[in-house]
Design a protein around this motif. Structure first.
Motif, PDB file in Angstrom:
ATOM      1  N   GLU A 185      39.398  85.375 -70.851  1.00 41.44           N
ATOM      2  CA  GLU A 185      39.131  84.032 -70.632  1.00 41.44           C
ATOM      3  C   GLU A 185      40.218  83.461 -69.561  1.00 41.44           C
ATOM      4  O   GLU A 185      39.532  82.708 -68.759  1.00 41.44           O
ATOM      5  N   TRP A 186      41.295  83.657 -69.912  1.00 46.65           N
ATOM      6  CA  TRP A 186      42.315  83.310 -68.758  1.00 46.65           C
ATOM      7  C   TRP A 186      42.177  84.034 -67.529  1.00 46.65           C
ATOM      8  O   TRP A 186      42.168  83.266 -66.350  1.00 46.65           O
ATOM      9  N   ALA A 187      41.786  85.114 -67.281  1.00 51.42           N
ATOM     10  CA  ALA A 187      41.755  85.957 -66.014  1.00 51.42           C
ATOM     11  C   ALA A 187      40.394  85.233 -65.272  1.00 51.42           C
ATOM     12  O   ALA A 187      40.441  85.082 -64.003  1.00 51.42           O
ATOM     13  N   VAL A 188      39.368  85.064 -66.009  1.00 54.16           N
ATOM     14  CA  VAL A 188      38.073  84.544 -65.395  1.00 54.16           C
ATOM     15  C   VAL A 188      38.360  83.087 -64.896  1.00 54.16           C
ATOM     16  O   VAL A 188      38.064  82.896 -63.872  1.00 54.16           O
ATOM     17  N   ALA A 189      38.849  82.360 -65.709  1.00 54.95           N
ATOM     18  CA  ALA A 189      38.966  81.119 -65.290  1.00 54.95           C
ATOM     19  C   ALA A 189      39.920  80.807 -64.388  1.00 54.95           C
ATOM     20  O   ALA A 189      39.984  79.878 -63.638  1.00 54.95           O
ATOM     21  N   GLU A 190      41.193  81.396 -64.382  1.00 51.30           N
ATOM     22  CA  GLU A 190      42.290  81.048 -63.577  1.00 51.30           C
ATOM     23  C   GLU A 190      42.385  81.893 -61.972  1.00 51.30           C
ATOM     24  O   GLU A 190      42.903  81.319 -61.191  1.00 51.30           O
ATOM     25  N   VAL A 191      41.745  82.992 -62.204  1.00 52.53           N
ATOM     26  CA  VAL A 191      41.889  83.737 -60.909  1.00 52.53           C
ATOM     27  C   VAL A 191      40.459  84.125 -60.429  1.00 52.53           C
ATOM     28  O   VAL A 191      40.142  85.157 -59.709  1.00 52.53           O
ATOM     29  N   GLY A 192      39.321  83.988 -61.300  1.00 53.77           N
ATOM     30  CA  GLY A 192      37.932  84.257 -61.019  1.00 53.77           C
ATOM     31  C   GLY A 192      37.972  86.051 -61.094  1.00 53.77           C
ATOM     32  O   GLY A 192      37.108  86.467 -59.970  1.00 53.77           O
ATOM     33  N   ALA A 193      38.534  86.520 -62.051  1.00 55.72           N
ATOM     34  CA  ALA A 193      38.656  88.034 -62.047  1.00 55.72           C
ATOM     35  C   ALA A 193      37.192  88.398 -62.220  1.00 55.72           C
ATOM     36  O   ALA A 193      36.407  88.103 -63.190  1.00 55.72           O
ATOM     37  N   ALA A 194      37.075  89.606 -61.385  1.00 56.77           N
ATOM     38  CA  ALA A 194      35.673  90.319 -61.577  1.00 56.77           C
ATOM     39  C   ALA A 194      35.734  91.622 -62.538  1.00 56.77           C
ATOM     40  O   ALA A 194      34.749  92.108 -63.177  1.00 56.77           O
ATOM     41  N   GLU A 195      36.936  91.718 -62.735  1.00 56.86           N
ATOM     42  CA  GLU A 195      37.489  92.970 -63.200  1.00 56.86           C
ATOM     43  C   GLU A 195      38.809  92.624 -64.580  1.00 56.86           C
ATOM     44  O   GLU A 195      39.538  92.026 -63.820  1.00 56.86           O
ATOM     45  N   VAL A 196      38.614  92.979 -65.644  1.00 58.00           N
ATOM     46  CA  VAL A 196      39.830  92.776 -66.537  1.00 58.00           C
ATOM     47  C   VAL A 196      39.945  94.368 -67.405  1.00 58.00           C
ATOM     48  O   VAL A 196      39.205  94.885 -67.910  1.00 58.00           O
ATOM     49  N   ASP A 197      41.238  94.565 -67.275  1.00 56.03           N
ATOM     50  CA  ASP A 197      41.745  95.713 -68.160  1.00 56.03           C
ATOM     51  C   ASP A 197      42.637  95.231 -69.319  1.00 56.03           C
ATOM     52  O   ASP A 197      43.761  94.687 -68.918  1.00 56.03           O
ATOM     53  N   VAL A 198      41.960  95.114 -70.639  1.00 57.04           N
ATOM     54  CA  VAL A 198      42.974  94.782 -71.554  1.00 57.04           C
ATOM     55  C   VAL A 198      43.921  95.450 -72.281  1.00 57.04           C
ATOM     56  O   VAL A 198      44.547  95.084 -73.264  1.00 57.04           O
ATOM     57  N   ASP A 228      28.935  89.414 -73.325  1.00 59.62           N
ATOM     58  CA  ASP A 228      28.036  88.319 -73.478  1.00 59.62           C
ATOM     59  C   ASP A 228      28.187  87.049 -73.030  1.00 59.62           C
ATOM     60  O   ASP A 228      27.441  86.363 -72.170  1.00 59.62           O
ATOM     61  N   ARG A 229      29.470  86.552 -72.922  1.00 64.96           N
ATOM     62  CA  ARG A 229      29.815  85.235 -72.211  1.00 64.96           C
ATOM     63  C   ARG A 229      30.028  85.546 -70.870  1.00 64.96           C
ATOM     64  O   ARG A 229      29.939  84.481 -70.098  1.00 64.96           O
ATOM     65  N   HIS A 230      30.356  86.742 -70.511  1.00 60.26           N
ATOM     66  CA  HIS A 230      30.688  87.022 -69.017  1.00 60.26           C
ATOM     67  C   HIS A 230      29.974  88.383 -68.347  1.00 60.26           C
ATOM     68  O   HIS A 230      30.464  89.611 -68.189  1.00 60.26           O
ATOM     69  N   PRO A 231      28.658  87.821 -68.194  1.00 56.76           N
ATOM     70  CA  PRO A 231      27.528  89.288 -68.002  1.00 56.76           C
ATOM     71  C   PRO A 231      28.061  90.062 -66.968  1.00 56.76           C
ATOM     72  O   PRO A 231      27.720  91.229 -66.608  1.00 56.76           O
ATOM     73  N   GLY A 232      28.715  89.358 -65.904  1.00 52.27           N
ATOM     74  CA  GLY A 232      28.962  90.155 -64.735  1.00 52.27           C
ATOM     75  C   GLY A 232      30.312  90.952 -64.543  1.00 52.27           C
ATOM     76  O   GLY A 232      30.670  91.559 -63.539  1.00 52.27           O
ATOM     77  N   LEU A 233      30.985  90.842 -65.838  1.00 54.05           N
ATOM     78  CA  LEU A 233      32.341  91.400 -65.955  1.00 54.05           C
ATOM     79  C   LEU A 233      32.485  93.066 -66.034  1.00 54.05           C
ATOM     80  O   LEU A 233      31.696  93.326 -66.644  1.00 54.05           O
ATOM     81  N   ARG A 234      33.423  93.493 -65.233  1.00 55.95           N
ATOM     82  CA  ARG A 234      33.775  94.682 -65.676  1.00 55.95           C
ATOM     83  C   ARG A 234      35.019  94.802 -66.414  1.00 55.95           C
ATOM     84  O   ARG A 234      36.185  94.320 -66.040  1.00 55.95           O
ATOM     85  N   LEU A 235      34.956  95.438 -67.581  1.00 55.23           N
ATOM     86  CA  LEU A 235      35.891  95.393 -68.634  1.00 55.23           C
ATOM     87  C   LEU A 235      36.258  96.750 -69.108  1.00 55.23           C
ATOM     88  O   LEU A 235      35.305  97.601 -69.126  1.00 55.23           O
ATOM     89  N   ARG A 236      37.737  96.779 -68.836  1.00 57.78           N
ATOM     90  CA  ARG A 236      38.352  98.265 -69.373  1.00 57.78           C
ATOM     91  C   ARG A 236      39.179  98.184 -70.530  1.00 57.78           C
ATOM     92  O   ARG A 236      39.918  97.112 -70.511  1.00 57.78           O
TER      93      ARG A 236
END
Length: 378
Positions: free
Chosen positions: A190-203, A232-240
């Motif tokens: 949620e921080w990565a998408v809201a603050e930097v518009g991240a297309a990818e997040v590695d948690v 589901d909340r971020h359908p375009g996100l690449r998640l690792r």
């Protein structure tokens, strides 16, 4: 006396990782953190089931190139990267470089421009996310790992030429149970998408491994449901995600023979061949490594009375303890102790040159078969 031996059960490893993969959403990329165990057999066994490998040194890049030459690393991470490290990551074709500081980002951009390429980057952020109950916390306060949120935002707004900032990486804690890991992943995304518009997040990784119960496993299905809700909340996100210990800890076993048993001030000590210079995990984590006893014919050898024992090795230090004051039943000279959960951060992190003892042997298979075939006592 038979030398201590590590046994990797690669069939069990492959089955475990397949079960982890099946519990995760298809859109979640499963990377393996090579630092947990870079054994060639382990890497080959993992390759069909994981989506990629995360390396954290030039040595790990070389190991991957030797063992899996057609599999460039999916990510290159770690603090204190030199220019040589960054250049090696570019040369290896690392899919993403996890950048730890603004200065590192500038150096990477310059190296990429000189090489005529563009580096894919995830910015490592040190977020103030609560992780109560974690065994190791690396974020949320002053830390050598990652960047303050303000620095990440600035790097994302004004990246140097030569880099393509795709999103954010965060590894904030280790020893997380599934509900907490899900909460941390949600907060990071949620921080990565809201603050930097991240297309990818590695948690990151950090999934809990319970050394007090070798049969326990991280709730991958529950974690998978949490990751599904994120996607589901971020359908375009690449998640690792990038677990290490939680994938390989269970496939490794350390077998060693009892040299001596003795009482000191009323306490039983079991002295084994090898020790923490072979298996540093219990010293590093401050726990007793779980073990079972493969008993062999007594032949008049000394044996404990069945009470609690402390298992120590051959090093000239009182810190050479594999298990402290544990119930094991009677233990005698010549018995074989079978230490479970030795498949991660074990031999590869051990201070192996202290006293220059012989290294352990390495085998693959079922550790029970190896123990049963151990040379009989004279």
């Amino acid at each position: 006396m038979t030398r201590p031996v590590y046994v990797h059960d690669l069939d069990a490893l492959a089955a475990h990782v397949r079960s982890v993969r099946s519990a995760l959403p298809e859109r979640v990329e499963l990377l393996y953190a090579v630092k947990a165990n870079p054994d060639p057999g382990v890497l080959r066994s993992l390759a069909p089931a994981v989506d990629g490998f995360e390396a954290a040194s030039r040595g790990e890049l070389r190991r991957l190139a030797e063992v899996l030459p057609d599999r460039p690393p999916a990510a290159y991470a770690g603090p204190g990267k030199t220019d040589e490290d960054l250049a090696a990551a570019l040369a290896a074709g690392a899919g993403r470089v996890h950048v730890e500081s603004p200065a590192e980002l500038r150096r990477l951009g310059a190296l990429a421009r000189a090489a005529g390429t563009t580096a894919g980057v995830l910015l490592r952020v040190n977020l103030p996310v609560a992780a109560p109950g974690a065994s190791l916390v690396m974020g949320g306060g002053p830390s050598p790992f990652g960047m303050d949120p303000a620095d990440v935002r600035e790097c994302a707004r004004r990246p140097p030429a030569g880099v393509d900032i795709r999103g954010v990486h965060a590894h904030l804690a280790s020893g997380l149970d599934a509900p907490l890991a899900g909460q941390v992943a949600t907060a990071v995304v949620e921080w990565a998408v809201a603050e930097v518009g991240a297309a990818e997040v590695d948690v990151g990784g950090g999934m809990a491994v319970d050394y007090t119960d070798p049969t326990a496993r991280f709730d991958w299905a529950g974690y998978g449901r949490d990751l599904t809700r994120i996607l589901d909340r971020h359908p375009g996100l690449r998640l690792r995600i990038e677990p290490g210990r939680a994938l390989t800890a269970y496939c490794g076993t350390y077998l060693t023979e009892v040299i001596d048993v003795k009482r000191s001030y009323g306490e039983w000590f079991v002295v084994v061949a090898g020790g923490t210079h072979h298996l540093r995990t219990p010293a590093a984590k401050g726990h007793s490594q779980p073990f079972t006893v493969h008993r062999r014919p007594a032949d008049g050898q000394p044996r404990t009375d069945g009470g609690r024992v402390t298992v120590v090795g051959q090093l000239c230090t009182p810190k050479d303890v594999l298990a402290r004051s544990v119930d094991s039943g009677p233990v005698g000279v010549g018995d074989v102790l079978i230490f479970a959960m030795a498949g991660a951060y074990a031999w590869n992190i051990s201070h192996r040159d202290f006293l220059l003892h012989e290294p352990p042997e390495f085998r693959t298979g079922d550790p029970r078969d190896v123990a049963a075939g151990w040379a009989t006592r004279p």
